[in-house]
Motif scaffolding. Sequence first.
Motif, PDB file in Angstrom:
ATOM      1  N   ALA A   8      14.409 -28.655  98.302  1.00 52.16           N
ATOM      2  CA  ALA A   8      14.017 -27.737  96.820  1.00 52.16           C
ATOM      3  C   ALA A   8      12.752 -28.617  96.559  1.00 52.16           C
ATOM      4  CB  ALA A   8      15.156 -28.803  96.042  1.00 52.16           C
ATOM      5  N   THR A   9      12.584 -27.506  95.723  1.00 51.76           N
ATOM      6  CA  THR A   9      10.930 -28.282  95.105  1.00 51.76           C
ATOM      7  C   THR A   9      10.585 -27.956  93.454  1.00 51.76           C
ATOM      8  OG1 THR A   9       8.163 -28.213  94.991  1.00 51.76           O
ATOM      9  CG2 THR A   9      10.369 -26.462  95.519  1.00 51.76           C
ATOM     10  N   GLY A  10       9.935 -28.763  92.683  1.00 51.59           N
ATOM     11  CA  GLY A  10       9.859 -28.953  91.478  1.00 51.59           C
ATOM     12  C   GLY A  10       9.056 -29.988  91.078  1.00 51.59           C
ATOM     13  N   SER A  11       9.210 -30.365  89.462  1.00 52.96           N
ATOM     14  CA  SER A  11       9.014 -31.674  88.747  1.00 52.96           C
ATOM     15  C   SER A  11      10.126 -32.475  89.384  1.00 52.96           C
ATOM     16  CB  SER A  11       8.456 -31.268  87.500  1.00 52.96           C
ATOM     17  OG  SER A  11       9.798 -30.822  87.078  1.00 52.96           O
ATOM     18  N   ASP A  12      10.493 -33.708  89.177  1.00 55.78           N
ATOM     19  CA  ASP A  12      10.122 -35.458  88.686  1.00 55.78           C
ATOM     20  C   ASP A  12      11.732 -34.616  88.413  1.00 55.78           C
ATOM     21  OD1 ASP A  12       9.915 -37.798  90.583  1.00 55.78           O
ATOM     22  OD2 ASP A  12      10.388 -38.413  88.067  1.00 55.78           O
ATOM     23  N   ASN A  13      11.483 -34.239  87.134  1.00 56.28           N
ATOM     24  CA  ASN A  13      12.826 -34.149  86.523  1.00 56.28           C
ATOM     25  C   ASN A  13      13.877 -33.545  86.873  1.00 56.28           C
ATOM     26  OD1 ASN A  13      11.325 -31.540  85.543  1.00 56.28           O
ATOM     27  ND2 ASN A  13      13.383 -31.753  84.193  1.00 56.28           N
ATOM     28  N   VAL A  14      13.558 -32.298  88.143  1.00 57.42           N
ATOM     29  CA  VAL A  14      14.517 -31.276  88.678  1.00 57.42           C
ATOM     30  C   VAL A  14      14.602 -32.457  89.968  1.00 57.42           C
ATOM     31  CG1 VAL A  14      14.501 -29.395  90.664  1.00 57.42           C
ATOM     32  CG2 VAL A  14      13.032 -29.426  88.274  1.00 57.42           C
ATOM     33  N   ARG A  15      13.918 -33.408  90.744  1.00 55.20           N
ATOM     34  CA  ARG A  15      14.254 -34.324  91.405  1.00 55.20           C
ATOM     35  C   ARG A  15      15.303 -35.346  91.088  1.00 55.20           C
ATOM     36  NH1 ARG A  15      13.555 -38.975  92.598  1.00 55.20           N
ATOM     37  NH2 ARG A  15      12.096 -39.637  90.620  1.00 55.20           N
ATOM     38  N   THR A  16      15.460 -35.499  89.926  1.00 54.03           N
ATOM     39  CA  THR A  16      16.018 -36.428  89.734  1.00 54.03           C
ATOM     40  C   THR A  16      17.688 -35.966  89.608  1.00 54.03           C
ATOM     41  OG1 THR A  16      14.323 -37.620  88.543  1.00 54.03           O
ATOM     42  CG2 THR A  16      16.899 -38.180  87.312  1.00 54.03           C
ATOM     43  N   ILE A  17      17.628 -34.959  89.028  1.00 60.20           N
ATOM     44  CA  ILE A  17      18.909 -34.109  88.813  1.00 60.20           C
ATOM     45  C   ILE A  17      19.719 -33.830  89.929  1.00 60.20           C
ATOM     46  CG2 ILE A  17      18.293 -31.862  88.965  1.00 60.20           C
ATOM     47  CD1 ILE A  17      20.972 -33.079  86.632  1.00 60.20           C
ATOM     48  N   PHE A  18      18.696 -33.522  90.863  1.00 56.41           N
ATOM     49  CA  PHE A  18      19.563 -33.455  92.257  1.00 56.41           C
ATOM     50  C   PHE A  18      19.541 -34.215  92.915  1.00 56.41           C
ATOM     51  CE2 PHE A  18      17.413 -28.264  92.829  1.00 56.41           C
ATOM     52  CZ  PHE A  18      18.763 -27.877  93.007  1.00 56.41           C
ATOM     53  N   GLU A  19      19.511 -35.550  92.899  1.00 58.24           N
ATOM     54  CA  GLU A  19      18.866 -36.236  93.101  1.00 58.24           C
ATOM     55  C   GLU A  19      21.421 -37.103  92.620  1.00 58.24           C
ATOM     56  OE1 GLU A  19      16.267 -39.908  92.349  1.00 58.24           O
ATOM     57  OE2 GLU A  19      15.300 -39.141  93.972  1.00 58.24           O
ATOM     58  N   THR A  20      21.351 -36.939  91.869  1.00 55.97           N
ATOM     59  CA  THR A  20      22.663 -37.342  90.251  1.00 55.97           C
ATOM     60  C   THR A  20      23.070 -36.003  91.414  1.00 55.97           C
ATOM     61  OG1 THR A  20      21.152 -37.865  88.581  1.00 55.97           O
ATOM     62  CG2 THR A  20      23.091 -36.983  89.032  1.00 55.97           C
ATOM     63  N   LEU A  21      22.955 -35.028  91.877  1.00 59.96           N
ATOM     64  CA  LEU A  21      23.829 -33.919  91.967  1.00 59.96           C
ATOM     65  C   LEU A  21      24.536 -34.108  93.630  1.00 59.96           C
ATOM     66  CD1 LEU A  21      22.182 -30.451  90.336  1.00 59.96           C
ATOM     67  CD2 LEU A  21      24.719 -31.249  89.974  1.00 59.96           C
ATOM     68  N   THR A  22      23.240 -34.256  94.474  1.00 62.78           N
ATOM     69  CA  THR A  22      23.773 -34.196  95.640  1.00 62.78           C
ATOM     70  C   THR A  22      24.680 -35.263  96.151  1.00 62.78           C
ATOM     71  OG1 THR A  22      21.818 -35.812  96.126  1.00 62.78           O
ATOM     72  CG2 THR A  22      21.756 -33.283  96.767  1.00 62.78           C
ATOM     73  N   LYS A  23      24.299 -36.898  94.714  1.00 61.09           N
ATOM     74  CA  LYS A  23      25.619 -38.281  94.980  1.00 61.09           C
ATOM     75  C   LYS A  23      27.009 -37.857  94.580  1.00 61.09           C
ATOM     76  CE  LYS A  23      25.826 -42.913  93.627  1.00 61.09           C
ATOM     77  NZ  LYS A  23      26.808 -42.911  92.714  1.00 61.09           N
ATOM     78  N   ASP A  24      26.863 -36.724  93.237  1.00 61.91           N
ATOM     79  CA  ASP A  24      28.457 -36.471  93.026  1.00 61.91           C
ATOM     80  C   ASP A  24      29.025 -35.754  94.316  1.00 61.91           C
ATOM     81  OD1 ASP A  24      29.987 -36.544  90.431  1.00 61.91           O
ATOM     82  OD2 ASP A  24      29.537 -34.368  90.760  1.00 61.91           O
ATOM     83  N   PHE A  25      28.678 -34.729  94.554  1.00 58.29           N
ATOM     84  CA  PHE A  25      28.715 -33.741  95.967  1.00 58.29           C
ATOM     85  C   PHE A  25      29.352 -35.250  96.900  1.00 58.29           C
ATOM     86  CE2 PHE A  25      28.885 -31.722 100.040  1.00 58.29           C
ATOM     87  CZ  PHE A  25      29.168 -30.709  99.587  1.00 58.29           C
ATOM     88  N   ASN A  26      28.546 -35.867  97.191  1.00 56.60           N
ATOM     89  CA  ASN A  26      29.198 -36.493  98.610  1.00 56.60           C
ATOM     90  C   ASN A  26      30.498 -37.571  98.076  1.00 56.60           C
ATOM     91  OD1 ASN A  26      27.265 -35.397 100.282  1.00 56.60           O
ATOM     92  ND2 ASN A  26      25.922 -36.768  99.427  1.00 56.60           N
ATOM     93  N   GLU A  27      30.462 -38.034  96.102  1.00 56.41           N
ATOM     94  CA  GLU A  27      31.053 -39.036  96.583  1.00 56.41           C
ATOM     95  C   GLU A  27      32.650 -38.135  95.351  1.00 56.41           C
ATOM     96  OE1 GLU A  27      29.513 -41.707  94.189  1.00 56.41           O
ATOM     97  OE2 GLU A  27      27.812 -42.708  96.240  1.00 56.41           O
ATOM     98  N   ASN A  28      32.184 -37.435  94.862  1.00 62.08           N
ATOM     99  CA  ASN A  28      33.112 -36.362  93.530  1.00 62.08           C
ATOM    100  C   ASN A  28      33.991 -35.585  94.225  1.00 62.08           C
ATOM    101  OD1 ASN A  28      33.138 -39.207  92.574  1.00 62.08           O
ATOM    102  ND2 ASN A  28      31.473 -39.078  91.159  1.00 62.08           N
ATOM    103  N   SER A  29      33.332 -35.157  94.460  1.00 64.07           N
ATOM    104  CA  SER A  29      33.966 -33.083  94.930  1.00 64.07           C
ATOM    105  C   SER A  29      34.992 -33.067  95.751  1.00 64.07           C
ATOM    106  CB  SER A  29      32.285 -32.409  95.003  1.00 64.07           C
ATOM    107  OG  SER A  29      32.202 -32.548  96.831  1.00 64.07           O
TER     108      SER A  29
END
Length: 388
Positions: A43-64
């Motif tokens: 993915a690419t984008g500004s820093d807020n996009v990076r932050t949200i993807f970090e949250t989403l990948t963590k949730d995918f890995n741990e809770n999905s």
Amino acid sequence: MKMKRFCSMLLAGALMATVLTGCGGGSDSGTSEGGKTTVTLWATGSDNVRTIFETLTKDFNENSEYAGQYEAELQFMLSGTGAQTLADMVAAAAKANQTDTDYDLIDLSGDDLSKIISQIGEESFVKLDDTKIPNAASVEAESTVATDYVQPYRGTTVILAYDSEAVPNPPKTMDELVEWIKANPGRFAYNTPGTGGAGDSFVRTAVYNFMPEEAITSDDPKWEEQWDEGFEFLASIHPYMYQSGGSVVYPNKNQGTLDLLNQGEIDMCINWADMVLSQRAQGAIKDTIKITQIEPALTGSLQTLAIPTFGSNEDGAYAFIDYMLSPEAQQIMVEQMAAIPLIDTEGMDMTGYEDLQDLDVSNFRIMSIGDLATDFNERWDNEIGTLG
């Protein structure tokens, strides 16, 4: 280091043809600890996009529901940090006939999507099988580019932001907005197009309103010949823009106009819906700042996910796409970046983000003009940005 990881690192470097031909060829999709296979998201984008993807990948890995089967790994490129874009890197891999790379899943939209499709074609991506994305059943939004090959997962749009105390009845159309601008000189602003997507959206919309609708999703150079009327319009409203020190000033970046609005220096500006709503929810801007859409609409964007045919974990990519359309993932995107959800929000908590429910995704004007954007912004810099 796995061969596929090594290949992507090389692609991010010099992109030398002699090096590229030596990459790929492995059959291993990557197995992480516990037997889970790795799915790599780019993915690419500004820093807020990076932050949200970090949250989403963590949730995918741990809770999905896929947590025990796949391990998502994020490869993120901050926009504007290098000459090569993510689209360039992916296109280079396709042109070099790479296979079994770690380009399992790519996040694309707008000009990047149009650019990569024009370079390597739809056939470089997997034609999506809806049966493998059950959560997409309620999603009505479709990309205007590579419709069958990309899955929209969130929306955002440029809107008119205004201080409701100063403007109790905001304009509803572009014509009404122009009337208001001329009646209230100095109280409206849009940022320099090259510094942020909101200003870019305003000037492109203003110009393309004078052109055939088909032009807004075409990168054919012939359309440059029809820009004249729109640029004349932009020049005509220039004297009524925000002024500082007796001269018209176009703020730097999307945040620049929002800061002026929050400080009371202006009453209305062009901005992104998610930027305004997320900052309002955080208490960073006044509660009186509201948003509204105008007609014809300013441009919106459907962020999409695509699966390259030369990745190594197609099943894992499908799983992550399906997760992104789950109520849990959509809730995270609403709360952390005020993204416009693409699924039914009935089961979601929209407290504080009710404005999002008033934004009609079906009315978005998706603009994708590819490399013409560079010429467009250069013309604005030369003809509008230099006006006194």
